[in-house]
Design a protein around this motif. Structure first.
Motif, PDB file in Angstrom:
ATOM      1  N   ARG A   1       1.277  -1.211  -0.208  1.00 29.29           N
ATOM      2  CA  ARG A   1       0.110  -0.336  -0.111  1.00 29.29           C
ATOM      3  C   ARG A   1       1.008   1.291   0.423  1.00 29.29           C
ATOM      4  O   ARG A   1       1.687   1.600   0.718  1.00 29.29           O
ATOM      5  CB  ARG A   1      -0.638   0.074   1.511  1.00 29.29           C
ATOM      6  N   ILE A   2       0.493   2.345  -0.852  1.00 28.62           N
ATOM      7  CA  ILE A   2       2.006   3.867  -1.220  1.00 28.62           C
ATOM      8  C   ILE A   2       1.290   4.560   0.129  1.00 28.62           C
ATOM      9  O   ILE A   2      -0.231   4.601   0.640  1.00 28.62           O
ATOM     10  CB  ILE A   2       1.212   4.063  -2.414  1.00 28.62           C
ATOM     11  N   GLY A   3       1.969   4.617   0.738  1.00 27.99           N
ATOM     12  CA  GLY A   3       2.103   5.920   1.718  1.00 27.99           C
ATOM     13  C   GLY A   3       2.303   7.213   1.612  1.00 27.99           C
ATOM     14  O   GLY A   3       1.506   7.739   0.412  1.00 27.99           O
ATOM     15  N   ARG A   4       2.703   8.074   2.421  1.00 28.02           N
ATOM     16  CA  ARG A   4       3.264   9.709   1.912  1.00 28.02           C
ATOM     17  C   ARG A   4       4.540   9.922   1.445  1.00 28.02           C
ATOM     18  O   ARG A   4       5.361   9.114   1.082  1.00 28.02           O
ATOM     19  CB  ARG A   4       3.266  10.344   3.451  1.00 28.02           C
ATOM     20  N   ALA A   5       4.510  11.099   0.424  1.00 21.20           N
ATOM     21  CA  ALA A   5       5.311  11.171  -0.958  1.00 21.20           C
ATOM     22  C   ALA A   5       6.869  11.188   0.260  1.00 21.20           C
ATOM     23  O   ALA A   5       6.932  12.206   1.382  1.00 21.20           O
ATOM     24  CB  ALA A   5       4.650  12.535  -1.460  1.00 21.20           C
ATOM     25  N   HIS A   6       8.023  11.316  -0.793  1.00 21.03           N
ATOM     26  CA  HIS A   6       9.074  11.165   0.765  1.00 21.03           C
ATOM     27  C   HIS A   6      10.021  12.368  -0.230  1.00 21.03           C
ATOM     28  O   HIS A   6      10.182  11.759  -1.674  1.00 21.03           O
ATOM     29  CB  HIS A   6       9.688   9.781   0.771  1.00 21.03           C
ATOM     30  N   GLY A   7      10.468  13.586  -0.691  1.00 21.87           N
ATOM     31  CA  GLY A   7      10.981  13.679  -0.529  1.00 21.87           C
ATOM     32  C   GLY A   7      10.143  15.353  -1.657  1.00 21.87           C
ATOM     33  O   GLY A   7       8.849  14.714  -1.903  1.00 21.87           O
ATOM     34  N   ILE A   8      10.430  15.411  -2.782  1.00 20.78           N
ATOM     35  CA  ILE A   8      10.470  16.410  -3.916  1.00 20.78           C
ATOM     36  C   ILE A   8       9.996  15.429  -5.538  1.00 20.78           C
ATOM     37  O   ILE A   8       9.672  16.288  -6.179  1.00 20.78           O
ATOM     38  CB  ILE A   8      10.818  17.817  -3.790  1.00 20.78           C
ATOM     39  N   LYS A   9      11.112  14.328  -4.893  1.00 16.72           N
ATOM     40  CA  LYS A   9      11.644  13.988  -6.658  1.00 16.72           C
ATOM     41  C   LYS A   9      10.518  12.527  -7.152  1.00 16.72           C
ATOM     42  O   LYS A   9      11.475  12.214  -8.206  1.00 16.72           O
ATOM     43  CB  LYS A   9      12.638  13.385  -6.744  1.00 16.72           C
ATOM     44  N   GLY A  10       9.366  12.533  -6.475  1.00 13.89           N
ATOM     45  CA  GLY A  10       8.259  11.216  -6.903  1.00 13.89           C
ATOM     46  C   GLY A  10       7.815  10.291  -6.239  1.00 13.89           C
ATOM     47  O   GLY A  10       8.099   9.109  -5.836  1.00 13.89           O
ATOM     48  N   GLU A  11       9.365  10.021  -5.575  1.00 15.59           N
ATOM     49  CA  GLU A  11       9.904   8.959  -4.178  1.00 15.59           C
ATOM     50  C   GLU A  11       8.301   9.069  -3.174  1.00 15.59           C
ATOM     51  O   GLU A  11       8.149   9.771  -2.986  1.00 15.59           O
ATOM     52  CB  GLU A  11      10.389   8.626  -3.083  1.00 15.59           C
ATOM     53  N   VAL A  12       7.806   7.530  -2.795  1.00 17.57           N
ATOM     54  CA  VAL A  12       6.552   7.174  -1.970  1.00 17.57           C
ATOM     55  C   VAL A  12       7.691   6.038  -1.224  1.00 17.57           C
ATOM     56  O   VAL A  12       7.979   5.357  -1.497  1.00 17.57           O
ATOM     57  CB  VAL A  12       5.663   6.717  -2.582  1.00 17.57           C
ATOM     58  N   THR A  13       6.745   6.725   0.357  1.00 15.87           N
ATOM     59  CA  THR A  13       7.343   4.839   1.093  1.00 15.87           C
ATOM     60  C   THR A  13       5.812   3.697   0.611  1.00 15.87           C
ATOM     61  O   THR A  13       4.999   4.477   0.366  1.00 15.87           O
ATOM     62  CB  THR A  13       6.273   5.437   2.554  1.00 15.87           C
ATOM     63  N   VAL A  14       5.954   2.508   0.536  1.00 21.62           N
ATOM     64  CA  VAL A  14       5.553   1.654   1.080  1.00 21.62           C
ATOM     65  C   VAL A  14       5.126   0.999   2.194  1.00 21.62           C
ATOM     66  O   VAL A  14       6.004   0.624   3.110  1.00 21.62           O
ATOM     67  CB  VAL A  14       5.678   0.728  -0.521  1.00 21.62           C
ATOM     68  N   GLU A  15       3.593   0.604   2.552  1.00 19.43           N
ATOM     69  CA  GLU A  15       3.401  -0.928   2.901  1.00 19.43           C
ATOM     70  C   GLU A  15       3.664  -2.200   2.832  1.00 19.43           C
ATOM     71  O   GLU A  15       2.619  -2.191   1.902  1.00 19.43           O
ATOM     72  CB  GLU A  15       1.931  -0.089   3.806  1.00 19.43           C
ATOM     73  N   VAL A  16       4.906  -2.475   3.251  1.00 16.03           N
ATOM     74  CA  VAL A  16       4.545  -4.028   2.383  1.00 16.03           C
ATOM     75  C   VAL A  16       3.946  -4.887   3.221  1.00 16.03           C
ATOM     76  O   VAL A  16       3.351  -5.093   3.863  1.00 16.03           O
ATOM     77  CB  VAL A  16       6.419  -5.003   2.761  1.00 16.03           C
ATOM     78  N   ARG A  17       3.201  -5.706   1.804  1.00 18.85           N
ATOM     79  CA  ARG A  17       2.434  -7.111   2.479  1.00 18.85           C
ATOM     80  C   ARG A  17       2.614  -8.135   1.624  1.00 18.85           C
ATOM     81  O   ARG A  17       1.975  -8.675   1.241  1.00 18.85           O
ATOM     82  CB  ARG A  17       0.671  -6.427   2.083  1.00 18.85           C
ATOM     83  N   THR A  18       3.806  -8.265   1.566  1.00 13.10           N
ATOM     84  CA  THR A  18       4.877 -10.066   0.790  1.00 13.10           C
ATOM     85  C   THR A  18       5.506  -9.859   1.495  1.00 13.10           C
ATOM     86  O   THR A  18       6.744  -9.133   2.190  1.00 13.10           O
ATOM     87  CB  THR A  18       4.572  -9.441  -0.481  1.00 13.10           C
ATOM     88  N   ASP A  19       5.479 -11.182   1.607  1.00 11.55           N
ATOM     89  CA  ASP A  19       7.486 -11.893   2.323  1.00 11.55           C
ATOM     90  C   ASP A  19       8.231 -12.186   1.150  1.00 11.55           C
ATOM     91  O   ASP A  19       9.398 -12.431   1.744  1.00 11.55           O
ATOM     92  CB  ASP A  19       6.888 -13.143   2.126  1.00 11.55           C
TER      93      ASP A  19
ATOM     94  N   ARG B   1       6.871  15.626  -5.967  1.00  8.42           N
ATOM     95  CA  ARG B   1       5.785  15.758  -5.127  1.00  8.42           C
ATOM     96  C   ARG B   1       4.215  15.640  -5.055  1.00  8.42           C
ATOM     97  O   ARG B   1       3.596  14.710  -4.301  1.00  8.42           O
ATOM     98  CB  ARG B   1       6.331  16.280  -3.819  1.00  8.42           C
ATOM     99  N   THR B   2       4.042  16.032  -5.804  1.00  9.03           N
ATOM    100  CA  THR B   2       2.452  16.647  -5.680  1.00  9.03           C
ATOM    101  C   THR B   2       1.989  14.989  -6.220  1.00  9.03           C
ATOM    102  O   THR B   2       1.004  14.678  -6.403  1.00  9.03           O
ATOM    103  CB  THR B   2       2.053  17.628  -6.908  1.00  9.03           C
ATOM    104  N   ALA B   3       2.320  14.698  -7.478  1.00 14.21           N
ATOM    105  CA  ALA B   3       1.880  13.020  -7.637  1.00 14.21           C
ATOM    106  C   ALA B   3       2.677  12.246  -7.337  1.00 14.21           C
ATOM    107  O   ALA B   3       1.367  11.288  -7.088  1.00 14.21           O
ATOM    108  CB  ALA B   3       2.942  13.573  -9.549  1.00 14.21           C
ATOM    109  N   ALA B   4       3.236  12.105  -6.249  1.00 14.29           N
ATOM    110  CA  ALA B   4       3.136  10.903  -5.702  1.00 14.29           C
ATOM    111  C   ALA B   4       2.223  11.042  -4.759  1.00 14.29           C
ATOM    112  O   ALA B   4       1.754   9.769  -4.215  1.00 14.29           O
ATOM    113  CB  ALA B   4       4.626  10.590  -4.911  1.00 14.29           C
ATOM    114  N   GLU B   5       1.501  12.476  -4.100  1.00 11.55           N
ATOM    115  CA  GLU B   5       1.183  12.224  -2.954  1.00 11.55           C
ATOM    116  C   GLU B   5      -0.349  11.875  -3.284  1.00 11.55           C
ATOM    117  O   GLU B   5      -1.361  11.934  -2.636  1.00 11.55           O
ATOM    118  CB  GLU B   5       1.420  13.315  -2.101  1.00 11.55           C
ATOM    119  N   ALA B   6      -0.721  12.379  -4.520  1.00 15.23           N
ATOM    120  CA  ALA B   6      -1.891  11.684  -5.114  1.00 15.23           C
ATOM    121  C   ALA B   6      -1.783   9.990  -5.099  1.00 15.23           C
ATOM    122  O   ALA B   6      -3.036   9.669  -5.144  1.00 15.23           O
ATOM    123  CB  ALA B   6      -1.864  12.354  -6.601  1.00 15.23           C
ATOM    124  N   LEU B   7      -0.851   9.399  -4.996  1.00 11.91           N
ATOM    125  CA  LEU B   7      -1.347   7.847  -5.301  1.00 11.91           C
ATOM    126  C   LEU B   7      -1.601   7.609  -3.772  1.00 11.91           C
ATOM    127  O   LEU B   7      -1.482   6.335  -3.476  1.00 11.91           O
ATOM    128  CB  LEU B   7       0.931   7.633  -5.918  1.00 11.91           C
TER     129      LEU B   7
END
Length: 207
Positions: free
Chosen positions: A7-25, A69-75
């Protein structure tokens, strides 16, 4: 078959990176650069992973076409979904995909029916089986070796050895209440005379 892998979390930085909550081993397989993932909502995808890295214990992903960041936050809160072969098994022994565990019958090692697995909850500390009991109530069973002693996919069942109170807590509460009522009745009646002679507690349970 489709499986939610993150699951995608919040944006990280200003270049489009996002944090993710991993749900797979198997994040190194499912969330590797080049992977194309469906999304929920579907309108957000599909998304192709461009880069991935770990930062402060969190996985960061950048997707193709997401540059700020705007595009990343939209996800944010979008689910990432991988397509897998239903016959595929995890690489590690004694590991299972959620779809293999769903709807398994849960029984104790003595053969007592507990219910049916209706959901797998992935917590940071451990995974939980959400089991629907025959009366419609639910019980949560930690998916740990000490409790879940066997997964039999051929027989479609999970065998458990539950500690006291895990699945029979309601029965124990009722039994405890009944015992207290019986004890009170004994104290009010003939049973009370057993300790009245010399003040000695013949039951050994009461102070």
């Amino acid at each position: 078959m489709q499986l939610v892998v993150a699951r995608i979390g919040r944006a990280h930085g200003i270049k489009g990176e996002v944090t993710v909550e991993v749900r797979t081993d198997e994040p190194e397989l499912r969330l590797a650069p080049g992977a194309v993932l469906a999304t929920d909502p579907a309108s957000a995808g599909p998304l192709t992973i461009e880069t991935g890295r770990v930062h402060s214990g969190r996985l960061l992903l950048r997707f193709e076409g997401v540059r700020d960041r705007t595009a990343a936050e939209a996800l944010r809160n979008t689910l990432l979904i991988a397509e897998i072969d239903p016959a595929e098994l995890p690489e590690e022994e004694d590991e299972y995909y959620d779809h293999q565990l769903m709807d398994l019958d849960v029984v104790t090692k003595d053969g007592v029916e507990v219910g049916r697995i209706t959901e797998i909850s992935h917590l940071p500390s451990q995974d939980l089986f959400i089991v629907e009991r025959p009366d419609g109530s639910e019980v949560m069973i930690p998916f740990v070796e000490a409790i879940v002693t066997e997964i039999d996919l051929e027989e479609q069942r999970a065998v458990i050895d539950p500690p006291p109170g895990l699945i029979d807590d309601r029965a124990e509460i009722v039994s405890s209440r009944d015992a207290d009522e019986d004890e009170d009745a004994d104290d009010d009646g003939a049973g009370a005379s057993a300790t009245a002679d010399d003040g000695t507690d013949t039951d050994g349970d009461r102070p």
